[in-house]
Design an enzyme around this catalytic site. Sequence first.
Site, PDB file in Angstrom:
ATOM      1  N   HIS A   1       0.846  -1.196   0.000  1.00 26.80           N
ATOM      2  CA  HIS A   1       0.000   0.000   0.000  1.00 26.80           C
ATOM      3  C   HIS A   1       0.882   1.247   0.000  1.00 26.80           C
ATOM      4  O   HIS A   1       2.060   1.183   0.351  1.00 26.80           O
ATOM      5  CB  HIS A   1      -0.911   0.010   1.232  1.00 26.80           C
ATOM      6  CG  HIS A   1      -0.140   0.121   2.509  1.00 26.80           C
ATOM      7  ND1 HIS A   1       0.370  -0.986   3.155  1.00 26.80           N
ATOM      8  CD2 HIS A   1       0.235   1.197   3.229  1.00 26.80           C
ATOM      9  CE1 HIS A   1       1.027  -0.590   4.230  1.00 26.80           C
ATOM     10  NE2 HIS A   1       0.974   0.737   4.302  1.00 26.80           N
TER      11      HIS A   1
ATOM     12  N   HIS B   1       5.477   6.629  -1.959  1.00 32.97           N
ATOM     13  CA  HIS B   1       6.323   5.450  -2.141  1.00 32.97           C
ATOM     14  C   HIS B   1       5.630   4.202  -1.613  1.00 32.97           C
ATOM     15  O   HIS B   1       4.747   4.274  -0.768  1.00 32.97           O
ATOM     16  CB  HIS B   1       7.686   5.645  -1.460  1.00 32.97           C
ATOM     17  CG  HIS B   1       7.599   5.664   0.031  1.00 32.97           C
ATOM     18  ND1 HIS B   1       7.245   6.807   0.735  1.00 32.97           N
ATOM     19  CD2 HIS B   1       7.795   4.695   0.951  1.00 32.97           C
ATOM     20  CE1 HIS B   1       7.239   6.523   2.028  1.00 32.97           C
ATOM     21  NE2 HIS B   1       7.557   5.257   2.194  1.00 32.97           N
TER      22      HIS B   1
END
Length: 182
Positions: free
Chosen positions: A42, A126
Site C-alpha cells: 500500500h 512510495h
Amino acid sequence: MMRVFLGLPVDKDFEQAVVEQLGNWKNKFKSRLSWIKKGNYHLTLKFLGDVEENVVEKLKQELLKVEFMPFNLQVKKIGFFYSQRKVRVVWIGFQEELELKDYFSKIDGICFDLGFEQEKREYIPHLTLARVKFFEPSDPWKNFQQALNKFEWPQLKLKKLVLWQSKLTPQGPFYTPLLELK
C-alpha cells in the site's frame, strides 16, 4: 486504543509485478530483510499510531465526506532510505500526481482538525518493499536497483482509500480495513 493508518492499496496487477520482480532477487542478499508480504502492499497517506476508538469513529465520519475518485500512478524509481549510510528501507517511488497530493492534503487536514499533528515533511509517494534488519554492504544493492529501474512497470491503479487497523504480530503486521472509500 487502535493502531491505525490511512492508505491506498495497490491493485492486483501491480502487486503481481512486484512479487515477480522481488522473487528474482530475494535469495541474492546476505542482509536480513523483512520483505512486505503479498496482500500488504500500500501507499501510506497518514500513519496515526495508537488512537482511542471514539476518535477512530469521528475520523470515519469525517472521511465519509471525502469523495474518492480512482487514479493511476507511474513508477518513477526504486530507491533506498538510509540511516548512518546503511540501507534501512527499500521502496518504489512514483511520479507525483495532483490527485495524490490532493488526497494527502485532505487527509492531513481532516486529521489535524481531529487533533493529530500536521505533517511537517513533504509527502513522498512510495511503496515500501522491504525493511532492512541487518545490512550487508557487499550485497548487490546497485544491481538490484538498476534492474528494477529498467523494468517496465505497469501503471499503479489506485481504486480506493482505506482506513486500516494494524496489529503487530511475530509473523508481521496484520491489516484490517475499518473503512473503504471507493
